[in-house]
Design a protein around this motif. Structure first.
Motif, PDB file in Angstrom:
ATOM      1  N   TRP A   1       3.393  -0.454  -8.993  1.00  0.00           N
ATOM      2  CA  TRP A   1       4.403  -0.384 -10.189  1.00  0.00           C
ATOM      3  C   TRP A   1       4.668  -1.410 -10.945  1.00  0.00           C
ATOM      4  O   TRP A   1       5.400  -0.917 -12.130  1.00  0.00           O
ATOM      5  CB  TRP A   1       5.490  -0.301  -9.318  1.00  0.00           C
ATOM      6  N   TYR A   2       4.772  -2.122 -10.098  1.00  0.00           N
ATOM      7  CA  TYR A   2       4.949  -3.740 -11.068  1.00  0.00           C
ATOM      8  C   TYR A   2       3.812  -4.170 -11.816  1.00  0.00           C
ATOM      9  O   TYR A   2       3.635  -4.525 -12.672  1.00  0.00           O
ATOM     10  CB  TYR A   2       5.168  -4.960  -9.794  1.00  0.00           C
TER      11      TYR A   2
ATOM     12  N   ARG B   1      11.741  -7.258  -7.718  1.00  0.00           N
ATOM     13  CA  ARG B   1      12.169  -6.306  -6.889  1.00  0.00           C
ATOM     14  C   ARG B   1      13.069  -5.489  -7.302  1.00  0.00           C
ATOM     15  O   ARG B   1      13.634  -6.383  -7.601  1.00  0.00           O
ATOM     16  CB  ARG B   1      11.844  -7.288  -5.826  1.00  0.00           C
TER      17      ARG B   1
ATOM     18  N   GLN C   1       8.612   5.367  -4.266  1.00  0.00           N
ATOM     19  CA  GLN C   1       7.372   5.890  -3.451  1.00  0.00           C
ATOM     20  C   GLN C   1       7.727   7.576  -2.779  1.00  0.00           C
ATOM     21  O   GLN C   1       7.001   7.889  -3.093  1.00  0.00           O
ATOM     22  CB  GLN C   1       7.403   4.865  -2.816  1.00  0.00           C
TER      23      GLN C   1
ATOM     24  N   LEU D   1       3.839  -0.067  -3.118  1.00  0.00           N
ATOM     25  CA  LEU D   1       4.604  -1.140  -3.873  1.00  0.00           C
ATOM     26  C   LEU D   1       4.346  -1.674  -5.154  1.00  0.00           C
ATOM     27  O   LEU D   1       4.815  -2.187  -6.941  1.00  0.00           O
ATOM     28  CB  LEU D   1       5.473  -1.575  -3.742  1.00  0.00           C
TER      29      LEU D   1
ATOM     30  N   SER E   1       1.324   0.373   2.313  1.00  0.00           N
ATOM     31  CA  SER E   1       2.593  -0.103   1.866  1.00  0.00           C
ATOM     32  C   SER E   1       3.286  -0.113   0.711  1.00  0.00           C
ATOM     33  O   SER E   1       4.022  -0.411  -0.199  1.00  0.00           O
ATOM     34  CB  SER E   1       3.853   0.571   2.812  1.00  0.00           C
ATOM     35  N   GLN E   2       2.674  -1.502   1.454  1.00  0.00           N
ATOM     36  CA  GLN E   2       2.876  -2.946   0.081  1.00  0.00           C
ATOM     37  C   GLN E   2       1.956  -2.693  -1.097  1.00  0.00           C
ATOM     38  O   GLN E   2       2.736  -2.359  -1.957  1.00  0.00           O
ATOM     39  CB  GLN E   2       2.415  -4.215   1.235  1.00  0.00           C
TER      40      GLN E   2
ATOM     41  N   ASN F   1      13.132   0.731  -4.824  1.00  0.00           N
ATOM     42  CA  ASN F   1      11.407   1.322  -3.400  1.00  0.00           C
ATOM     43  C   ASN F   1      10.654   2.103  -2.942  1.00  0.00           C
ATOM     44  O   ASN F   1      10.150   2.727  -3.870  1.00  0.00           O
ATOM     45  CB  ASN F   1      11.170  -0.664  -3.823  1.00  0.00           C
ATOM     46  N   ALA F   2      11.613   2.322  -2.327  1.00  0.00           N
ATOM     47  CA  ALA F   2      11.604   2.983  -1.208  1.00  0.00           C
ATOM     48  C   ALA F   2      11.638   4.242  -2.005  1.00  0.00           C
ATOM     49  O   ALA F   2      10.778   5.497  -1.486  1.00  0.00           O
ATOM     50  CB  ALA F   2      11.699   2.904  -0.126  1.00  0.00           C
TER      51      ALA F   2
ATOM     52  N   MET G   1       6.663  -8.891  -0.393  1.00  0.00           N
ATOM     53  CA  MET G   1       4.793  -7.916  -1.232  1.00  0.00           C
ATOM     54  C   MET G   1       3.657  -8.331  -0.549  1.00  0.00           C
ATOM     55  O   MET G   1       3.233  -7.085  -0.596  1.00  0.00           O
ATOM     56  CB  MET G   1       5.405  -8.507  -2.190  1.00  0.00           C
TER      57      MET G   1
END
Length: 830
Positions: free
Chosen positions: A619-620, A441, A449, A616, A612-613, A445-446, A595
């Motif tokens: 990206w991973y 993580r 996005q 995120l 929203s999750q 993150n925010a 997550m």
């Protein structure tokens, strides 16, 4: 106590009881932070006597070594050894030259002559010499005023008082490095013992110097002296003379500007700051992360002894700067000088980073020849003197999670410096070290996005640190630092530019410009080949492959196990790493990180990602998607056609594979056919396909096998759809109708429209940079070329597009064609 330790030497310590008392006090006072390598791995022969060798006489080092040997069960390093007829101290030291003002002193002899003479007469009296380097703290070799007297080992020879103070200050920050055992018989042969005595001492001094270079880095000059040397160098003076004529500015004024640029750029690495940051970062990592896993560093350490290292990590977070330096420092390597953007040279943060080794550069200095000359000269002096360096070839942090295309700037300057420094002295030993840094993580993150959805990038300020501090209570999982395969620059140039040695001294040979992008691609592939799979990106791979980002817990566990098995059996990266534990624990970890969510149900728990999750998790997923490129592409081929022969499959995938490999930054296999055959056999072994010898087909039962195959193939669908959209738009417009930028922009708009119509909430699906890279890949592969600024193609592209179209669902193909025609007609109308 430390004062007496520095005054005494083993020769003068005659009283054994007093010696033992000092040893006990010393053991209670000191603490060894790092022992390398593990003493059990030295491979000592228990039948032969062992003598330890120190680089210089120091009772403090000898006492420390004696206590360390007792603790690890090594042969005793205290007292004396009986070797044949000789009785020698168990801990020897290479002699140091002591100067006298009133007389000349002949160089002292190494202490191995009697041993060698005895060994030549009696071969059975073999001896093992174990070199030992002891570092009381570590300084990067600069003068720091009073701290220089107190702090740590450096390249300067230390006096007795400074040595005593160093023992007192750094007694709990000691590193011990053992060398490989050396047998006297290996160097003696039939030579004269007097000659071999000198040779043995020379071999040991070379070893000690290499270890010292690896740990401390090369000797640094004072920052002010370095800046002055850069500003007055011939290269900078030449630019000053040219600007003085063209801009009608006095040379003195330009010289002052060059010095100002030098102060703006140059780092100011200070040992007290490194010590302070070591303690601060250790507490930060303990608060922020569950642990930092480092892989591949042991293989790098021998290279650091005689090569200048240039670390090229991927850039995913601002934490990258601090994390890699912290890891290298703790593993006994010199922290590198780091190229950082000038945006980080802000109050409070900038001075701290500069004292940790950061040097700052402007985003662009193409229109400022004097700044470019100063920066190039500064970089050249760092590299030519052997200082380890670190820069991010992507140029900036990746907002999408993918590895960004390599920027040519720093690579070009490094290669020009390499050719320049090789003049007269032969090629410099320089190695690029790819580094993959993987997070479960990230802090950003925010913001990532927000920027992917069109938000403006916020400028870094000291106040932004306060927002970061507010997140320290949140869980961030573990971090992986994987060292990829180093690239030895001389070997690479021998392969790719065979006559490069004829251009030594020429900083701009004809072959250099086309070689730089190739070098950037090679380093990028090596970074991706060292990717780290962790619970978050594994769960993201599976969950985002479902239409509604939801899956039964039992099916998710089995799919996670399948992905790990595929990576273990057919790795997508030579240095990639796998997570420990079981799928159940991985899912629990991702839940803890917030997550995904779990919903209980009488028929079995379900796991899902809210919108929203899911954004995120994308990206991973993109961090490691390349590891499953071939597996996903093979599985996707069976989605709408249930049976394939190997030849049919190869013909269908061959046009797409090189473009896909370039987009995902992976090294394509030597033979696509052989790689496909191996992957098909593995899918059969896992029960996902059936085979009757000549063809492979998707089984109707069990249903679960088909679901696993569908989830695996879904990994590549967004990537393949992007490529199909772009090619469909190009074919609809016709050859010679669209420019490169126009095609990329139209494709981006089309992808955004398709995402909205299909309910796909993923901003990275219509990232303009991905389409620009895709157009470049088509040009590199020869499918497209430019004529008068327009993209031109021949009949090969429509034929390849027809083959690739068979991979897609007919309904999806029809929808994309309708959108493409509408988009093309609107663009023509404008």
């Amino acid at each position: 106590m430390a004062f007496f330790l520095s005054r005494l030497t083993p020769r003068r310590a005659l009283l054994a009881p007093f010696h033992a008392l000092l040893g006990r006090l010393f053991v209670a006072w000191g603490d060894v932070r790092l022992v390398e390598p593990d003493p059990e791995s030295l491979g000592l022969d228990a039948r032969l006597p062992v003598l330890y060798v120190l680089p210089r006489p120091a009772l403090s080092d000898a006492l420390l070594l004696a206590s360390l040997a007792r603790r690890h069960g090594l042969p005793s390093a205290s007292g004396h050894r009986r070797v044949g007829a000789l009785r020698l101290s168990a801990c020897l030291a290479l002699p140091t030259l002591r100067r006298r003002l009133w007389r000349r002193v002949s160089p002292p002899q190494a202490p191995f002559f009697d041993l060698l003479t005895q060994r030549q007469a009696h071969p059975e009296h073999e001896v093992q010499l174990v070199p030992v380097s002891v570092f009381w703290g570590r300084a990067p070799g600069k003068r720091f005023g009073f701290w220089n007297m107190l702090a740590a080992d450096s390249w300067q020879l230390t006096g007795r008082l400074r040595r005593a103070l160093s023992v007192m200050v750094n007694a709990r920050n000691v590193e011990v490095h053992f060398g490989a055992p050396l047998r006297l018989g290996e160097v003696l042969g039939d030579r004269d013992p007097a000659i071999t005595n000198r040779k043995t001492a020379r071999l040991l001094r070379v070893h000690f110097r290499r270890v010292r270079t690896r740990v401390l880095g090369p000797d640094l000059s004072h920052r002010r002296t370095l800046i002055e040397g850069v500003a007055t160098s011939p290269e900078v003076r030449r630019v000053i003379d040219e600007l003085a004529v063209s801009e009608r500015v006095s040379p003195a004024r330009l010289q002052a500007r060059a010095r100002r640029y030098g102060r703006e750029i140059a780092s100011n690495m200070l040992y007290p700051v490194l010590r302070f940051m070591d303690g601060l970062l250790r507490r930060l990592w303990n608060r922020l992360y569950d642990g930092v896993e480092v892989r591949g560093l042991d293989d790098l350490k021998p290279l650091a002894e005689d090569h200048t290292l240039v670390y090229v990590p991927c850039h995913r977070s601002h934490i990258d700067y601090l994390l890699l330096s912290y890891v290298l420092y703790h593993e006994g390597l010199m922290p590198p000088h780091i190229a950082a953007g000038r945006n980080l040279d802000m109050p409070l943060v900038g001075p701290l980073l500069r004292r940790c080794g950061a040097f700052f550069m402007r985003r662009s200095f193409r229109d400022n020849p004097l700044y470019a000359a100063v920066f190039n000269e500064y970089l050249h002096r760092l590299l030519s003197r052997g200082h380890p360096l670190e820069y991010f070839i992507e140029g900036g942090r990746s907002r999408s999670g993918r590895l960004l295309p390599a920027r040519p700037g720093m690579l070009a300057m490094s290669l020009r410096s390499y050719l320049r420094s090789a003049k007269g002295n032969g090629p410099q030993r320089l190695a690029f070290v790819p580094v993959y840094i993987g997070y479960e993580r990230i802090i950003e993150n925010a913001s990532y996005q927000r920027e992917l959805r069109g938000g403006r990038k916020r400028k870094e300020t000291p106040l932004s640190l306060l927002r970061v501090i507010g997140q320290l209570r949140q869980p961030f999982g573990r971090v992986a630092v994987n060292i990829g395969a180093p690239l030895i620059l001389s070997d690479y140039l021998d392969r790719e530019a065979g006559d490069w040695r004829n251009n030594i001294g020429d900083s701009r040979p004809a072959w250099l410009t086309p070689l730089i992008p190739q070098l950037g691609e090679e380093l990028s592939r090596r970074i991706n080949a060292a990717a780290a799979l962790n619970p978050v990106n594994l769960v993201a791979l599976v969950l985002l492959a479902t239409p509604h980002h939801a899956l039964e817990a039992s099916l998710l566990e089995r799919q996670l196990a399948l992905l790990v098995t595929l990576q273990r059996r057919c790795p997508g990266g030579d240095h990639a790493s796998l997570p420990g534990g079981e799928p159940t624990a991985w899912i629990k970890k991702v839940e803890t990180l917030g997550m995904i969510e779990r919903r209980s149900h009488p028929l079995g728990d379900m796991l899902l990602a809210a919108p929203s999750q899911a954004g995120l998790l994308a990206w991973y997923r993109n961090n490691v998607l390349h590891l499953f490129a071939l597996a996903g592409l093979t599985a996707f081929a069976f989605r709408h056609r249930s049976r394939h022969t190997l030849s049919e499959l190869e013909a269908m995938l061959a046009p797409s594979w090189p473009i896909l490999a370039r987009e995902l930054v992976i090294a394509p296999p030597a033979s696509l056919r052989a790689a496909l055959a191996e992957m098909l056999d593995l899918l059969v072994e896992q029960g996902l396909l059936c085979c009757d010898g000549g063809s492979w087909w998707r089984p109707d039962t069990p249903v679960e096998a088909g679901e696993h195959l569908r989830l695996l193939g879904q990994l590549m669908q967004p990537t393949l759809e992007r490529g199909y959209l772009l090619i469909a738009l190009l074919l609809e417009a016709g050859s010679g109708r669209l420019a490169r930028e126009e095609l990329a922009n139209l494709s981006c708009q089309l992808a955004e429209r398709l995402a909205v119509l299909s309910g796909l909430d993923a901003p990275e699906f219509f990232d303009t940079r991905v389409f620009v890279s895709l157009v470049e890949s088509l040009e590199v592969q020869g499918w497209l070329w430019q004529v008068n600024g327009k993209l031109v193609f021949d009949e090969r592209l429509p034929a390849a597009a027809r083959l690739s179209a068979e991979l897609f669902d007919p309904a999806l193909r029809h929808r994309m064609q309708l959108i493409t025609r509408r988009c093309d007609s609107e663009s023509v109308g404008r």
